[in-house]
Scaffold this active site. Structure first.
Site, short mmCIF file in Angstrom:
data_model
loop_
_atom_site.label_atom_id
_atom_site.label_comp_id
_atom_site.label_asym_id
_atom_site.label_seq_id
_atom_site.Cartn_x
_atom_site.Cartn_y
_atom_site.Cartn_z
N LYS A 147 -108.04 48.91 -21.68
CA LYS A 147 -108.59 49.68 -22.81
C LYS A 147 -110.01 49.21 -23.06
O LYS A 147 -110.33 48.04 -22.82
CB LYS A 147 -107.76 49.44 -24.08
CG LYS A 147 -107.95 50.49 -25.14
CD LYS A 147 -107.02 51.66 -24.94
CE LYS A 147 -107.24 52.78 -25.89
NZ LYS A 147 -106.18 53.80 -25.77
N ASP A 201 -110.18 58.38 -26.05
CA ASP A 201 -109.31 57.92 -27.13
C ASP A 201 -110.03 58.33 -28.41
O ASP A 201 -110.85 59.27 -28.39
CB ASP A 201 -109.09 56.40 -27.04
CG ASP A 201 -107.94 55.91 -27.93
OD1 ASP A 201 -106.78 56.08 -27.54
OD2 ASP A 201 -108.20 55.37 -29.02
#
Ligand code: NDP
Ligand code: 2IT
Length: 451
Positions: A130, A170
């Protein structure tokens, strides 16, 4: 301590807390997983002695970097960027990029940790990662966003690659931002590869990637209700968020005959007792994405609805709830209120939206409760399919992809059922998802030895 004496859950968590002081989100995510994994490992010496959970809870690496950019007024601005590469035992690191002022190393470490289990659950060969920045896209011009994305990629490019680490979108990162980042990657490396997913359809993107997370969360709901011989027809839903995941979850619920009562953003929630139908969802999509407006303006367009400033929607009675905004947006008391008002199912579109008290409340009440790592995996799953299409240099058809997404969500449900079914038939989806995800990654790590 003798080599065969193992730490227990409390000792393990004490160590995690000590090593990750001031990283509450990361500690929370590890705690939720460790509760189940310690029980599972009780009679499995090989996982203990190889320290597998300890190793998964220590990212392979955390890259932190400075991102400088120039705003429209000519001021030099400095942000911090990160990429957390948590684990690549079963495939290249894979996971989104978040641009939001609340982004910290703790937030990205929790997301990369969760992603490792989620990606394993999809059945596709993807590790967990991430990235992101504390850059706030709100109020920035499109040119400012472009310059920021280019500067961010000017450092990130050296850490990623189609077989190394494949980022995606995201919070705060959608098709536009992926375009700017892909453009910069291509410019620096002179390579057109599948290094990012969520790309535009004209330049290597996959059909239904945009819809996949929200649709997948609703397919997961369908699978859960099917265990009770029920479907979504006529059921009411309360949804938080009004971004990519929330609007597509709403769309699929409406398509399957359900009624959506709420949407929200960081300013508050709107409650529309008439139901938020497809036309209204389209209005929200355009309003939030293209006009970059606020959800409160919904009530000017649809006056039967009410806006509740600064509040979350969990007090509205419903059959099912879908938290689709951000972490820790649904707390213990919210969970109790939902249960008291008759909510029977929760499918998390966001990552870790429910705090630990809330998770325990849902589990104690034995309602259908799907943690994000299971129910929101549709997005990264279609990202995995985008990677396959890029490697093949082909684009698959929409109906094929729709079917693959449905099959993958059904597969995740099956794996949760396999490892989470309790005495009396109750399915603990949290436990099922944690164990199934862990087992796949752990077995790969055992095969590699001590690395
Ligand atoms: P978007 O940026 O499209 O939308 C985010 C939404 O959540 C907006 O409505 C935003 O409101 C709201 N929100 C964000 N942060 C906060 C906050 N701190 N407090 C209250 N509201 C907030 O993001 P996505 O829809 O893509 O992501 C939503 C969630 O889903 C995240 O948890 C993400 O990690 C998760 N997810 C996303 C996937 C994807 O494919 N996009 C895949 C799997 C999970 P506002 O406009 O006011 O900021
Ligand atoms: O949290 C997530 O799974 C995502 N933001 C999607 C990641 C991806 O690589 O598609």
């Amino acid at each position: 301590m003798a080599v065969t004496d193992h730490v227990n859950l409390n000792q393990f968590m004490e160590g995690v807390k000590k090593r990750n002081a001031y990283q509450p989100e990361f500690v929370q995510a590890v705690q939720e997983v460790a509760e189940d994994i310690f029980e599972f490992m009780e009679d499995k010496e090989e996982y203990h002695s190889a320290q597998i959970l300890r190793r998964i809870a220590e990212p392979d690496r955390v890259v932190s970097f400075r991102v400088c950019w120039e705003d429209d007024a000519g001021n030099i601005r400095v942000q911090r960027g990160w990429r957390v590469q948590n684990n690549n035992a079963i495939g290249p690191y894979k996971g989104g990029i978040r641009f939001h002022p609340s982004v910290t190393e703790s937030v990205l470490k929790f997301l990369a940790f969760e992603q490792t289990f989620k990606n394993a659950l999809t059945g596709l060969p993807m590790g967990g990662g991430k990235g992101g920045s504390n850059f706030n896209p709100k109020g920035k011009s499109v040119r400012e966003i472009m310059r920021f994305c280019q500067s961010f990629m000017t450092e990130l490019y050296r850490h990623i690659g189609a077989d190394i680490d494949v980022p995606a979108g995201d919070i705060g990162v959608g098709g536009r931002e992926i375009g700017y980042m892909f453009g910069q990657y291509k410019r620096i490396t002179n390579q057109f590869t599948g290094v990012l997913t969520g790309k535009g359809l004209e330049w290597g993107g996959s059909l239904i990637r945009t819809e996949a997370t929200g649709y997948g969360a609703v397919y997961f709901l369908e699978n859960m209700f099917a265990t009770k011989d029920e479907n979504l027809e006529g059921k009411t839903a309360v949804i938080s968020g009004s971004g990519n995941v929330a609007t597509h979850a709403a769309e699929k619920i409406v398509q399957l005959g359900g009624k959506v009562l709420t949407l929200s953003d960081s300013g508050g929630f709107i409650h529309d007792p008439d139901g938020i139908d497809q036309e209204k969802i389209d209005w929200v999509k355009t309003h939030k994405t293209h006009r970059r407006g606020r959800i409160e303006e919904y009530v000017e367009e649809y006056p039967n609805a009410t806006f509740h400033a600064g509040k979350t929607p969990w007090g509205v009675a419903c059959d099912m709830a879908l938290p689709c905004a951000t972490q820790n947006e649904l707390l213990g008391d919210d969970a109790k209120t939902l249960i008291k008002n008759g909510c029977r199912a929760v499918s998390e579109g966001a990552n870790m939206p429910t705090d630990l008290d809330g998770v325990h409340a849902f589990k104690d009440a034995r309602i259908l409760y799907a943690p994000g790592k299971a129910s929101n995996a549709g997005g990264v799953a279609v990202s995995g399919l985008e990677m396959s299409q890029n490697s093949e240099r082909r684009s698959w058809k929409e109906d094929e992809l729709q079917q693959m997404l449905k099959d993958i969500m059904a597969g995740i449900h099956k794996r949760c059922e396999e490892y989470g079914t309790q005495e009396g038939g109750y399915i603990d989806y949290v436990k099922g998802a944690n164990i199934a995800g862990f087992k796949k990654v752990a077995d790969a790590m055992l095969a590699f030895g001590v690395v």
